[in-house]
Write a protein that holds these residues in place. Sequence first.
Motif, PDB file in Angstrom:
ATOM      1  N   LYS A 191       0.863  -1.167  -0.121  1.00  0.00           N
ATOM      2  CA  LYS A 191       0.009  -0.060   0.155  1.00  0.00           C
ATOM      3  C   LYS A 191       0.934   1.362   0.057  1.00  0.00           C
ATOM      4  O   LYS A 191       1.924   1.343   0.511  1.00  0.00           O
ATOM      5  CB  LYS A 191      -0.869  -0.060   1.286  1.00  0.00           C
ATOM      6  N   GLU A 308      -7.903   0.507  -3.131  1.00  0.00           N
ATOM      7  CA  GLU A 308      -7.700   0.248  -1.604  1.00  0.00           C
ATOM      8  C   GLU A 308      -6.168  -0.001  -1.412  1.00  0.00           C
ATOM      9  O   GLU A 308      -5.795  -0.441  -0.327  1.00  0.00           O
ATOM     10  CB  GLU A 308      -8.537  -1.152  -0.996  1.00  0.00           C
ATOM     11  N   TYR A 334      -6.927  -0.625  11.755  1.00  0.00           N
ATOM     12  CA  TYR A 334      -7.757  -0.601  10.507  1.00  0.00           C
ATOM     13  C   TYR A 334      -6.954  -1.478   9.532  1.00  0.00           C
ATOM     14  O   TYR A 334      -7.614  -2.441   8.998  1.00  0.00           O
ATOM     15  CB  TYR A 334      -8.186   0.805  10.345  1.00  0.00           C
ATOM     16  N   LEU A 335      -5.812  -0.850   9.040  1.00  0.00           N
ATOM     17  CA  LEU A 335      -4.834  -1.337   7.902  1.00  0.00           C
ATOM     18  C   LEU A 335      -4.675  -2.862   8.364  1.00  0.00           C
ATOM     19  O   LEU A 335      -4.620  -3.803   7.550  1.00  0.00           O
ATOM     20  CB  LEU A 335      -3.891  -0.736   7.802  1.00  0.00           C
ATOM     21  N   GLU A 336      -4.257  -3.169   9.459  1.00  0.00           N
ATOM     22  CA  GLU A 336      -3.714  -4.638   9.858  1.00  0.00           C
ATOM     23  C   GLU A 336      -4.882  -5.608  10.451  1.00  0.00           C
ATOM     24  O   GLU A 336      -4.767  -6.852  10.147  1.00  0.00           O
ATOM     25  CB  GLU A 336      -2.535  -4.345  10.696  1.00  0.00           C
ATOM     26  N   GLN A 337      -5.895  -5.055  11.240  1.00  0.00           N
ATOM     27  CA  GLN A 337      -6.751  -5.921  11.693  1.00  0.00           C
ATOM     28  C   GLN A 337      -8.220  -5.826  11.294  1.00  0.00           C
ATOM     29  O   GLN A 337      -8.959  -6.391  11.865  1.00  0.00           O
ATOM     30  CB  GLN A 337      -6.718  -6.009  13.389  1.00  0.00           C
ATOM     31  N   GLY A 338      -8.264  -4.713  10.510  1.00  0.00           N
ATOM     32  CA  GLY A 338      -9.905  -4.504   9.945  1.00  0.00           C
ATOM     33  C   GLY A 338     -10.593  -3.847  11.326  1.00  0.00           C
ATOM     34  O   GLY A 338     -11.812  -3.909  10.928  1.00  0.00           O
ATOM     35  N   PRO A 340     -12.869  -1.121  12.185  1.00  0.00           N
ATOM     36  CA  PRO A 340     -13.363   0.024  11.708  1.00  0.00           C
ATOM     37  C   PRO A 340     -12.905   1.308  12.025  1.00  0.00           C
ATOM     38  O   PRO A 340     -12.668   1.632  13.412  1.00  0.00           O
ATOM     39  CB  PRO A 340     -14.800  -0.233  11.938  1.00  0.00           C
ATOM     40  N   ASP A 346     -13.241   9.198   9.226  1.00  0.00           N
ATOM     41  CA  ASP A 346     -12.923   8.279   8.011  1.00  0.00           C
ATOM     42  C   ASP A 346     -12.959   9.177   6.525  1.00  0.00           C
ATOM     43  O   ASP A 346     -14.008  10.092   6.417  1.00  0.00           O
ATOM     44  CB  ASP A 346     -14.154   7.160   7.945  1.00  0.00           C
TER      45      ASP A 346
END
Length: 351
Positions: A191, A308, A334-338, A340, A346
Amino acid sequence: MRVDYLIVGQGLAGTTLALELSAAGKEVLVVDDPATRESAASRVAAGIVNPVTGKRLARSWKVEVLLPAAREFYRAWERRYGRRVFHTLPLLRFLTPEQERRYWPRRVSSGELDDYVREVDTGAVDRKSGIRTDGKAVEFAPAGYLDTRTFLDTSAAGLGAAGCLRRERFVFDELRADPGRVTWRDVRATKIIFCEGWRAAANPFFDWLPYTPSKGEILTLRVPGMPGGRILNRGKWVLPTGGERVRVGATYGWTGLGGPPTAEGGKELLDAFSSLVTLPGQLIDHRAGVRPAVKDTKPVIGLHPGNETVGIFNGFGSKGVMMAPHFARRFVAYLEQGVPLDDEVDVRRNL
Ligand SMILES: Cc1cc2nc3c(=O)[nH]c(=O)nc-3n(C[C@H](O)[C@H](O)[C@H](O)COP(=O)(O)OP(=O)(O)OC[C@H]3O[C@@H](n4cnc5c(N)ncnc54)[C@H](O)[C@@H]3O)c2cc1C
């Protein structure tokens, strides 16, 4: 070179994010443009954290979460790098007659500032100290400041030594952002996260955000005899940083973004200094920077709605020191474990 994250910008945003990603075991490469680095808001800022802000003396947004997170982050950083950068100092605020009449009684009766404020007998502030004590004063704590330059330079040295920093300009023509993979020059990343401050307005992935950047000017003075131990505030603030050095700030303007400091800005700040301090000051430095913000003044964090592999970590306005550590941690979760992101930060709230 292969990394997990390519980060564009090494201001407070890019630095805190890079450090949090590294702490989570991720490989990062940070790219920062040497031509814009020196005038970056993060290097110009006085780095003040203040739990009560604005003309209306409102409790700062999410201060009960952001301030402890910032303190914890900078203290951990100090232990790791062996340098002191986060200084706690109370902030002595002199109220205008309007604030005393209109806003202060409301804040007292609501109790919302109870954890952060104490009324001060201005007679107790030594009149010989050089501080002008006219008007009602209240003391806000915990407050203080981050020595942003030492924080950024020391972090840069650490990232550089680990091969994780390049002082180069990122140019969009050289980027390929395919689903699942980013390529930039010799770098492949999972990313890319943009942390370019106010220059994000020219970013083709995020040029649709409602940016409201503001120019700010700040002075550094030499003031022999300046009392330390407190930040002073009467609309503008005066920050003693030790060794007779005092910072005075800051102006707000919406024109001349990216331009040099102005004579008008300098005068406004010298007048503000004289309204707070009776001692003579000698001008050492006068700088300008641009605060990165969007219309609702909240951070903009997250991934591009159509791609994404591309993300943004920006919009910290005039509170980057207090906000960046907490939101860097949330962004990594958020990026690594989702986990929110809060809707109010946001990036997709702006769609
Ligand atoms: C006068 C003034 C006083 C302030 N006082 C305070 C204060 O007391 N307390 C506080 O919390 N906040 C303060 N702020 C706000 C604070 O500075 C910002 O919230 C914060 O610095 C924003 O950090 P950032 O990393 O998002 O942006 P920036 O600091 O602008 O960093 C962006 C970085 O991206 C790099 N970059 C941009 N484009 C590219 C590219 N194409 N390629 C490579 N690199 C690129 C730049 O070189 C720069 O290093 C102040 C701001 C100003 C101007």
